[in-house]
Design an enzyme around this catalytic site. Structure first.
Site, PDB file in Angstrom:
ATOM      1  N   GLY A  34      -2.107  -4.814  -7.421  1.00 23.62           N
ATOM      2  CA  GLY A  34      -3.285  -4.848  -8.668  1.00 23.62           C
ATOM      3  C   GLY A  34      -2.937  -6.262  -9.180  1.00 23.62           C
ATOM      4  O   GLY A  34      -2.652  -7.218  -8.679  1.00 23.62           O
ATOM      5  N   LEU A  36      -5.487  -8.094  -9.827  1.00 24.38           N
ATOM      6  CA  LEU A  36      -6.240  -8.600  -8.635  1.00 24.38           C
ATOM      7  C   LEU A  36      -6.821 -10.021  -9.021  1.00 24.38           C
ATOM      8  O   LEU A  36      -7.180 -10.480  -9.921  1.00 24.38           O
ATOM      9  CB  LEU A  36      -7.321  -7.785  -8.430  1.00 24.38           C
ATOM     10  CG  LEU A  36      -7.072  -6.392  -7.879  1.00 24.38           C
ATOM     11  CD1 LEU A  36      -8.351  -5.593  -7.586  1.00 24.38           C
ATOM     12  CD2 LEU A  36      -6.032  -6.203  -6.765  1.00 24.38           C
ATOM     13  N   HIS A  37      -6.686 -10.923  -7.916  1.00 27.18           N
ATOM     14  CA  HIS A  37      -7.394 -12.135  -8.105  1.00 27.18           C
ATOM     15  C   HIS A  37      -8.219 -12.540  -6.869  1.00 27.18           C
ATOM     16  O   HIS A  37      -8.454 -11.676  -5.852  1.00 27.18           O
ATOM     17  CB  HIS A  37      -6.148 -13.331  -8.058  1.00 27.18           C
ATOM     18  CG  HIS A  37      -5.110 -13.125  -7.226  1.00 27.18           C
ATOM     19  ND1 HIS A  37      -5.464 -13.287  -5.705  1.00 27.18           N
ATOM     20  CD2 HIS A  37      -3.909 -12.987  -7.194  1.00 27.18           C
ATOM     21  CE1 HIS A  37      -4.081 -13.248  -5.179  1.00 27.18           C
ATOM     22  NE2 HIS A  37      -3.274 -13.060  -5.953  1.00 27.18           N
ATOM     23  N   GLY A  39      -7.780 -13.841  -3.886  1.00 29.30           N
ATOM     24  CA  GLY A  39      -6.980 -13.841  -2.816  1.00 29.30           C
ATOM     25  C   GLY A  39      -7.129 -12.191  -2.483  1.00 29.30           C
ATOM     26  O   GLY A  39      -7.620 -11.733  -1.244  1.00 29.30           O
ATOM     27  N   HIS A  40      -6.824 -11.402  -3.321  1.00 30.01           N
ATOM     28  CA  HIS A  40      -7.123  -9.849  -2.878  1.00 30.01           C
ATOM     29  C   HIS A  40      -8.666  -9.498  -2.853  1.00 30.01           C
ATOM     30  O   HIS A  40      -8.875  -8.739  -1.620  1.00 30.01           O
ATOM     31  CB  HIS A  40      -6.869  -8.855  -4.213  1.00 30.01           C
ATOM     32  CG  HIS A  40      -5.507  -9.258  -4.713  1.00 30.01           C
ATOM     33  ND1 HIS A  40      -5.038  -9.562  -5.895  1.00 30.01           N
ATOM     34  CD2 HIS A  40      -4.435  -8.763  -4.227  1.00 30.01           C
ATOM     35  CE1 HIS A  40      -3.786  -9.545  -5.994  1.00 30.01           C
ATOM     36  NE2 HIS A  40      -3.056  -9.121  -4.972  1.00 30.01           N
ATOM     37  N   LYS A 156      -0.741 -14.944   2.760  1.00 34.32           N
ATOM     38  CA  LYS A 156       0.308 -15.446   1.692  1.00 34.32           C
ATOM     39  C   LYS A 156       1.664 -14.877   1.905  1.00 34.32           C
ATOM     40  O   LYS A 156       2.671 -15.515   1.537  1.00 34.32           O
ATOM     41  CB  LYS A 156      -0.486 -14.822   0.441  1.00 34.32           C
ATOM     42  CG  LYS A 156       0.399 -14.931  -0.625  1.00 34.32           C
ATOM     43  CD  LYS A 156       0.656 -16.424  -1.238  1.00 34.32           C
ATOM     44  CE  LYS A 156       1.464 -16.472  -2.517  1.00 34.32           C
ATOM     45  NZ  LYS A 156       2.052 -15.202  -3.142  1.00 34.32           N
ATOM     46  N   GLN A 160       5.784 -10.439   5.611  1.00 31.93           N
ATOM     47  CA  GLN A 160       5.507  -9.109   5.273  1.00 31.93           C
ATOM     48  C   GLN A 160       4.372  -8.560   6.249  1.00 31.93           C
ATOM     49  O   GLN A 160       4.497  -7.420   6.848  1.00 31.93           O
ATOM     50  CB  GLN A 160       4.958  -9.109   3.861  1.00 31.93           C
ATOM     51  CG  GLN A 160       4.164  -7.516   3.278  1.00 31.93           C
ATOM     52  CD  GLN A 160       3.672  -7.539   2.056  1.00 31.93           C
ATOM     53  OE1 GLN A 160       4.575  -7.343   1.274  1.00 31.93           O
ATOM     54  NE2 GLN A 160       2.702  -7.941   1.786  1.00 31.93           N
TER      55      GLN A 160
HETATM   56  P1  AMP Z   1       0.216  -7.996  -3.792  1.00 29.07           P
HETATM   57  O1  AMP Z   1      -0.593  -7.243  -4.875  1.00 29.07           O
HETATM   58  O2  AMP Z   1       0.742  -9.287  -4.445  1.00 29.07           O
HETATM   59  O3  AMP Z   1       1.164  -7.104  -3.197  1.00 29.07           O
HETATM   60  O4  AMP Z   1      -0.754  -8.502  -2.545  1.00 29.07           O
HETATM   61  C1  AMP Z   1      -1.658  -7.568  -1.997  1.00 29.07           C
HETATM   62  C2  AMP Z   1      -2.242  -8.131  -0.696  1.00 29.07           C
HETATM   63  O5  AMP Z   1      -2.821  -9.401  -1.049  1.00 29.07           O
HETATM   64  C3  AMP Z   1      -0.962  -8.685   0.265  1.00 29.07           C
HETATM   65  O6  AMP Z   1      -1.393  -8.347   1.542  1.00 29.07           O
HETATM   66  C4  AMP Z   1      -0.940 -10.183  -0.021  1.00 29.07           C
HETATM   67  O7  AMP Z   1      -0.528 -10.951   1.201  1.00 29.07           O
HETATM   68  C5  AMP Z   1      -2.525 -10.554  -0.196  1.00 29.07           C
HETATM   69  N1  AMP Z   1      -2.608 -11.784  -0.979  1.00 29.07           N
HETATM   70  C6  AMP Z   1      -1.911 -12.046  -2.277  1.00 29.07           C
HETATM   71  N2  AMP Z   1      -2.359 -13.253  -2.388  1.00 29.07           N
HETATM   72  C7  AMP Z   1      -3.146 -13.867  -1.630  1.00 29.07           C
HETATM   73  C8  AMP Z   1      -3.776 -15.077  -1.306  1.00 29.07           C
HETATM   74  N3  AMP Z   1      -3.649 -16.091  -2.303  1.00 29.07           N
HETATM   75  N4  AMP Z   1      -4.536 -15.252   0.104  1.00 29.07           N
HETATM   76  C9  AMP Z   1      -4.740 -14.342   0.538  1.00 29.07           C
HETATM   77  N5  AMP Z   1      -4.085 -12.920   0.560  1.00 29.07           N
HETATM   78  C10 AMP Z   1      -3.099 -12.640  -0.558  1.00 29.07           C
END
Ligand code: AMP
Length: 285
Positions: A34, A36-37, A39-40, A156, A160
């Site tokens: 969550g 969310l930005h 990237g998500h 990113k 992982q």
């Molecule tokens: P998180 O909510 O931080 O667990 O991220 C969820 C998914 O979004 C993971 O697969 C992250 O690698 C991906 N993600 C987070 N930030 C970015 C970004 N800036 N660019 C691309 N994918 C991202």
């Protein structure tokens, strides 16, 4: 505006998912925590493109307690499901949000934990020893509950991404894992939900991380020995205002094993702390 449906239980998830599978739809999963930005949202758009208009895209939102150490930010991690739903509605591309209650993932008496070696060793695991077992366990649960054909992860979190690929390969989960390039701010800072913690002063410093990695990658390509370049990068980060550098490492892009020279695809990865925020970044060398 009708908001995207939010499903909270694995039984409701299963019913919807089975109805779609019976229609022959490809199902994609985008796991997130969550806040969310862009990237998500890019992951969601990639997933939509991949499965096509007939396919189905499920975004999971679950702040996974198993991947936070007791001293980390689980309690303060930004949570705003209504705002996330609104973003997914306007960005389009997702069919529903799976936002399970913790008891749907970790019911009373839950005792399983997936341990992965190989790409999970070192780097992030040095500072966060339980992190990847927490990630692998929740990702396995989500995969088994959603049963997607494909799942989307950001580069990113490069280590992982490799850990999840290893998980799927080793356990024969039969899910295609698609990696998506990093989405960045104008100054190159990788978008992250944790960037919200940065003060204006820290935000300036944060923008230097990707530039230092870029410069280091260029130096190594031009012949600077890898170990020297890693050390220099760490000291430049400290001079730039980072209070701690957990690692700057150039590794084999497939296995994350140390490399002595650039005779195969390599990746530079770093983790560094500014203010109270730990940032990670990486890029190809
Ligand atoms: P998180 O909510 O931080 O667990 O991220 C969820 C998914 O979004 C993971 O697969 C992250 O690698 C991906 N993600 C987070 N930030 C970015 C970004 N800036 N660019 C691309 N994918 C991202």
């Amino acid at each position: 505006m009708t908001l995207i449906p939010i499903i909270r239980t694995k039984s409701a998830l299963g019913a919807q998912r089975n109805a779609w599978a019976a229609d022959g739809a490809s199902i994609a999963l985008v796991p997130t925590m969550g806040a969310l930005h862009e990237g998500h949202l890019t992951l969601v758009r990639e997933a939509r493109r991949y499965v096509g208009p007939q396919g189905r895209v499920i975004v999971s939102i679950f702040v996974n307690p198993a991947q936070f150490a007791p001293h980390e930010d689980f309690d303060h991690y930004p949570r705003d499901l209504a705002a996330d739903a609104a973003k997914l509605e306007t960005s389009g591309g997702a069919d529903f949000i799976y936002a399970p209650d913790a008891s749907e993932i970790y019911p009373d008496g839950f005792a399983a934990r997936i341990h992965i070696d190989g790409p999970a060793s070192g780097l992030e695991s040095e500072a966060r020893p339980h992190f990847f077992s927490g990630v692998a366990t929740v990702v396995a649960k989500l995969f088994l509950q959603v049963k997607p054909g494909c799942a989307f992860f950001g580069e990113k979190d490069y280590q992982q991404l490799l850990v999840v690929k290893q998980l799927v390969r080793d356990l024969d989960l039969g899910i295609e894992i698609v990696g998506v390039p990093i989405v960045r701010e104008a100054d190159g800072l990788a978008l992250s939900s944790r960037n919200a913690y940065l003060s204006a002063h820290d935000r300036q410093i944060a923008g230097t991380l990707n530039r230092v990695l870029q410069g280091t990658a260029t130096m190594v390509r031009k012949g600077t020995p890898i170990e020297r370049a890693e050390h220099e990068a760490a000291s430049i980060l400290k001079q730039s205002g980072f209070s701690r550098v957990d690692y700057v490492a150039i590794r084999d892009a497939e296995t994350l094993e140390p490399v002595k020279n650039l005779d195969r695809p390599a990746r530079i990865l770093a983790a560094s702390v500014v203010g109270r925020t730990r940032l990670i970044d990486n890029m190809p060398v």
